[in-house]
Design a protein around this motif. Sequence first.
Motif, mmCIF file in Angstrom:
data_model
loop_
_atom_site.group_PDB
_atom_site.id
_atom_site.type_symbol
_atom_site.label_atom_id
_atom_site.label_comp_id
_atom_site.label_asym_id
_atom_site.label_seq_id
_atom_site.Cartn_x
_atom_site.Cartn_y
_atom_site.Cartn_z
ATOM 1 N N UNK A 54 0.838 -1.202 0.000
ATOM 2 C CA UNK A 54 0.000 0.000 0.000
ATOM 3 C C UNK A 54 0.867 1.244 0.000
ATOM 4 N N UNK A 55 0.235 2.370 -0.205
ATOM 5 C CA UNK A 55 0.916 3.662 -0.125
ATOM 6 C C UNK A 55 0.896 4.117 1.340
ATOM 7 N N UNK A 56 1.966 4.775 1.813
ATOM 8 C CA UNK A 56 1.985 5.242 3.207
ATOM 9 C C UNK A 56 0.798 6.145 3.561
ATOM 10 N N UNK A 57 0.318 6.922 2.590
ATOM 11 C CA UNK A 57 -0.829 7.793 2.867
ATOM 12 C C UNK A 57 -2.082 6.972 3.191
ATOM 13 N N UNK A 58 -2.198 5.806 2.559
ATOM 14 C CA UNK A 58 -3.326 4.905 2.850
ATOM 15 C C UNK A 58 -3.265 4.433 4.301
ATOM 16 N N UNK A 59 -2.048 4.121 4.773
ATOM 17 C CA UNK A 59 -1.885 3.702 6.169
ATOM 18 C C UNK A 59 -2.257 4.819 7.123
ATOM 19 N N UNK A 60 -1.907 6.046 6.785
ATOM 20 C CA UNK A 60 -2.280 7.182 7.629
ATOM 21 C C UNK A 60 -3.801 7.329 7.688
ATOM 22 N N UNK A 61 -4.449 7.154 6.530
ATOM 23 C CA UNK A 61 -5.913 7.253 6.475
ATOM 24 C C UNK A 61 -6.560 6.151 7.321
ATOM 25 N N UNK A 62 -6.055 4.929 7.212
ATOM 26 C CA UNK A 62 -6.593 3.829 8.000
ATOM 27 C C UNK A 62 -6.381 4.070 9.497
ATOM 28 N N UNK A 63 -5.271 4.712 9.851
ATOM 29 C CA UNK A 63 -5.025 5.052 11.252
ATOM 30 C C UNK A 63 -6.063 6.075 11.723
ATOM 31 N N UNK A 64 -6.340 7.080 10.910
ATOM 32 C CA UNK A 64 -7.342 8.093 11.282
ATOM 33 C C UNK A 64 -8.735 7.474 11.437
ATOM 34 N N UNK A 65 -9.047 6.488 10.586
ATOM 35 C CA UNK A 65 -10.359 5.837 10.634
ATOM 36 C C UNK A 65 -10.441 4.774 11.736
ATOM 37 N N UNK A 66 -9.306 4.409 12.311
ATOM 38 C CA UNK A 66 -9.300 3.410 13.377
ATOM 39 C C UNK A 66 -9.274 1.980 12.882
ATOM 40 N N UNK A 67 -8.968 1.774 11.609
ATOM 41 C CA UNK A 67 -8.900 0.408 11.082
ATOM 42 C C UNK A 67 -7.676 -0.325 11.607
ATOM 43 N N UNK A 68 -6.540 0.332 11.561
ATOM 44 C CA UNK A 68 -5.300 -0.211 12.113
ATOM 45 C C UNK A 68 -4.671 0.916 12.931
ATOM 46 N N UNK A 69 -4.424 0.641 14.198
ATOM 47 C CA UNK A 69 -3.874 1.666 15.090
ATOM 48 C C UNK A 69 -2.482 1.261 15.545
ATOM 49 N N UNK A 70 -1.451 1.744 14.855
ATOM 50 C CA UNK A 70 -0.088 1.395 15.261
ATOM 51 C C UNK A 70 0.290 2.106 16.557
ATOM 52 N N UNK A 71 1.312 1.590 17.205
ATOM 53 C CA UNK A 71 1.810 2.278 18.398
ATOM 54 C C UNK A 71 2.612 3.497 17.956
ATOM 55 N N UNK A 72 2.849 4.396 18.889
ATOM 56 C CA UNK A 72 3.586 5.621 18.584
ATOM 57 C C UNK A 72 4.867 5.660 19.403
ATOM 58 N N UNK A 73 5.906 6.207 18.806
ATOM 59 C CA UNK A 73 7.158 6.411 19.526
ATOM 60 C C UNK A 73 7.029 7.689 20.348
ATOM 61 N N UNK A 74 8.046 8.007 21.123
ATOM 62 C CA UNK A 74 8.015 9.245 21.905
ATOM 63 C C UNK A 74 7.976 10.470 20.994
ATOM 64 N N UNK A 75 8.475 10.339 19.779
ATOM 65 C CA UNK A 75 8.427 11.430 18.804
ATOM 66 C C UNK A 75 7.149 11.432 17.985
ATOM 67 N N UNK A 76 6.175 10.584 18.346
ATOM 68 C CA UNK A 76 4.845 10.480 17.724
ATOM 69 C C UNK A 76 4.853 9.840 16.328
ATOM 70 N N UNK A 77 5.941 9.202 15.923
ATOM 71 C CA UNK A 77 5.916 8.509 14.636
ATOM 72 C C UNK A 77 5.300 7.126 14.827
ATOM 73 N N UNK A 78 4.689 6.629 13.785
ATOM 74 C CA UNK A 78 3.987 5.350 13.844
ATOM 75 C C UNK A 78 4.969 4.186 13.758
ATOM 76 N N UNK A 79 4.676 3.135 14.522
ATOM 77 C CA UNK A 79 5.430 1.885 14.453
ATOM 78 C C UNK A 79 4.419 0.746 14.322
ATOM 79 N N UNK A 80 4.562 -0.017 13.262
ATOM 80 C CA UNK A 80 3.635 -1.101 12.958
ATOM 81 C C UNK A 80 4.226 -2.443 13.360
ATOM 82 N N UNK A 81 3.381 -3.313 13.865
ATOM 83 C CA UNK A 81 3.791 -4.682 14.192
ATOM 84 C C UNK A 81 3.462 -5.584 13.001
ATOM 85 N N UNK A 82 3.948 -6.811 13.063
ATOM 86 C CA UNK A 82 3.627 -7.770 12.001
ATOM 87 C C UNK A 82 2.125 -8.033 11.969
ATOM 88 N N UNK A 83 1.488 -8.019 13.116
ATOM 89 C CA UNK A 83 0.028 -8.200 13.169
ATOM 90 C C UNK A 83 -0.675 -7.043 12.466
#
Length: 144
Positions: free
Chosen positions: A19-48
């Motif tokens: 997928x495109x990274x922008x799609x992942x951001x959109x899915x995060x906003x919609x709550x479909x996939x919620x990655x964890x955040x680092x202390x700098x607020x960047x997204x970190x995705x797990x294999x799940x």
Amino acid sequence: MDELTPAFAIAVAAELAGMHPQTLRQYDRLGLVSPTRTSGRSRRYSMRDVMQLREIAALSAEGLNLEGIKRILDLENQVTELTSRVRELETALADEMLSKPGRRVFAAGQAGEVISLRAGTRAERTDQVVLWRPFVRRDNQLPR
């Protein structure tokens, strides 16, 4: 590292999911996939998370809308959590039974209710007469 360890930056996760990274951001906003955040607020995705992104792509290709996909993912996550809880409870029960073999946990009361018993005690017996009626078939004949 297990499947829940947040290891992938958004660019890597997007590539793994196809997928495109922008799609992942959109899915995060919609709550479909919620990655964890680092202390700098960047997204970190797990294999799940990556596997869920792949599942979203497959369901979307089958014609489901994002709200339907969200509902499916929520239910699948709930099943996963409940399955994990059942395993925990089964393990706890097995450990309890192994640590105290032969211990009575409960008995049935006169009306069929469950009565908790302390270790080493027995259920109270009565001298009441109980009437038992055998199963009767529809033609009012006793079974042979």
